[in-house]
Scaffold this active site. Structure first.
Site, PDB file in Angstrom:
ATOM      1  N   GLY A  95       9.622   0.678  -3.475  1.00 38.39           N
ATOM      2  CA  GLY A  95      10.780  -0.055  -3.959  1.00 38.39           C
ATOM      3  C   GLY A  95      10.983   0.166  -5.446  1.00 38.39           C
ATOM      4  O   GLY A  95      10.508   1.155  -6.009  1.00 38.39           O
ATOM      5  N   CYS A  96      11.691  -0.752  -6.083  1.00 35.44           N
ATOM      6  CA  CYS A  96      11.934  -0.651  -7.522  1.00 35.44           C
ATOM      7  C   CYS A  96      10.625  -0.479  -8.260  1.00 35.44           C
ATOM      8  O   CYS A  96       9.698  -1.279  -8.116  1.00 35.44           O
ATOM      9  CB  CYS A  96      12.658  -1.900  -8.010  1.00 35.44           C
ATOM     10  N   PHE A  97      10.529   0.557  -9.082  1.00 32.20           N
ATOM     11  CA  PHE A  97       9.232   0.875  -9.686  1.00 32.20           C
ATOM     12  C   PHE A  97       8.788  -0.060 -10.801  1.00 32.20           C
ATOM     13  O   PHE A  97       7.646  -0.019 -11.229  1.00 32.20           O
ATOM     14  CB  PHE A  97       9.166   2.323 -10.150  1.00 32.20           C
ATOM     15  N   TRP A  98       9.660  -0.949 -11.268  1.00 32.00           N
ATOM     16  CA  TRP A  98       9.264  -1.857 -12.342  1.00 32.00           C
ATOM     17  C   TRP A  98       8.103  -2.762 -11.919  1.00 32.00           C
ATOM     18  O   TRP A  98       7.073  -2.820 -12.586  1.00 32.00           O
ATOM     19  CB  TRP A  98      10.444  -2.729 -12.775  1.00 32.00           C
ATOM     20  N   VAL A 100       6.246  -2.549  -9.193  1.00 34.00           N
ATOM     21  CA  VAL A 100       5.132  -1.784  -8.643  1.00 34.00           C
ATOM     22  C   VAL A 100       4.216  -1.305  -9.773  1.00 34.00           C
ATOM     23  O   VAL A 100       2.984  -1.373  -9.674  1.00 34.00           O
ATOM     24  CB  VAL A 100       5.646  -0.579  -7.825  1.00 34.00           C
TER      25      VAL A 100
END
Length: 254
Positions: A95-98, A100
């Site tokens: 998903g959104c890499f922020w 993660v």
């Protein structure tokens, strides 16, 4: 090792890692959180996103020509970057890499994290390119870790806990192929452990896991404003801890 710090008496269980699926405390229209998607009309989408483009959140028209074979050949090549001496790479899309990235920043033994784009067909893509839905890139986190302090199985546990691996090309409000679930391996041993881990987690779920397991391909580091985004304050300026072993809930957008 991950279980040891997650089970500390001063911290809660791993469940808070999934907090990004709850609504932010500040209300925004749903489309505020989406990259361009085929389920939205281009005219209304680009009008609503025009001001975001100035901040690097714009989009390219999906009608642009497909990439050329030479560009695709480079992008589909292996990740030829070299980790620091004694370190190893791992790569995940969830998903959104922020959010993660922040989850992996907190893992003891992880010495470096970077967010970027991989698995696509365009050489040197930008955020706008991958949001167009035409390049097949995934938002990924490349993790550098010390195998003497952190084993690959620990990273896999963080990966599974961080997202819902049963939703195809979607995590919460984020929809698009760039948000697909994937484990991208660097060695045969990583591939073996990833497949075994998937089989074990499938037994715990009543829906099919759709995570892809593929060789790590060329890694394109994302724009600097994306790097360690939440630890630096995120969208709303509230820094989130990247301290090792921290188990505070992660606010996906800051």
């Amino acid at each position: 090792m991950f279980n040891s710090f997650a089970s500390s008496s001063t911290r809660t269980s791993a469940a808070p890692l999934l907090c990004c699926f709850s609504k932010p405390s500040i209300s925004f229209p749903r489309k505020f959180f989406l990259c361009p998607s085929k389920n939205l009309k281009p005219s209304s989408l680009f009008a609503s996103m025009s001001w975001l483009g100035k901040l690097g959140f714009g989009a390219r028209s999906p009608s642009e020509p497909s990439v050329d074979p030479h560009s695709a050949a480079i992008a589909q090549g292996p990740d030829d970057d070299i980790p620091a001496p004694g370190q190893q790479f791992a790569q995940f899309g969830a998903g959104c890499f922020w959010g993660v990235e922040l989850a992996f920043q907190r893992v003891p033994g992880v010495t470096k994290t970077e967010v970027g784009y991989s698995q696509g067909f365009l050489h040197n893509p930008t955020y706008n390119d991958i949001c167009s839905g035409t390049t097949n890139h995934s938002e990924v986190v490349r993790v550098q870790y010390d195998p003497k302090e952190c084993d690959y199985e620990t990273l896999l546990e963080v990966f599974w806990a961080r997202h819902d691996p049963t939703t195809l090309n979607r995590q919460g409000n984020d929809v698009g192929t760039q948000y697909r679930s994937g484990i991208y391996f660097y060695t045969p041993e990583q591939e073996k452990l990833a497949r075994e881990s998937l089989e074990e987690h499938q037994k715990k779920l009543n829906r099919k896991i759709v995570s892809e397991i593929l060789p790590a391909k060329k890694f394109y580091r994302a724009e600097e404003y994306h790097q360690q985004y939440l630890a630096k304050g995120g969208r709303f300026g509230f820094q989130q801890s990247a301290e090792k072993g921290c188990n505070d809930p992660i606010r996906c957008y800051g």
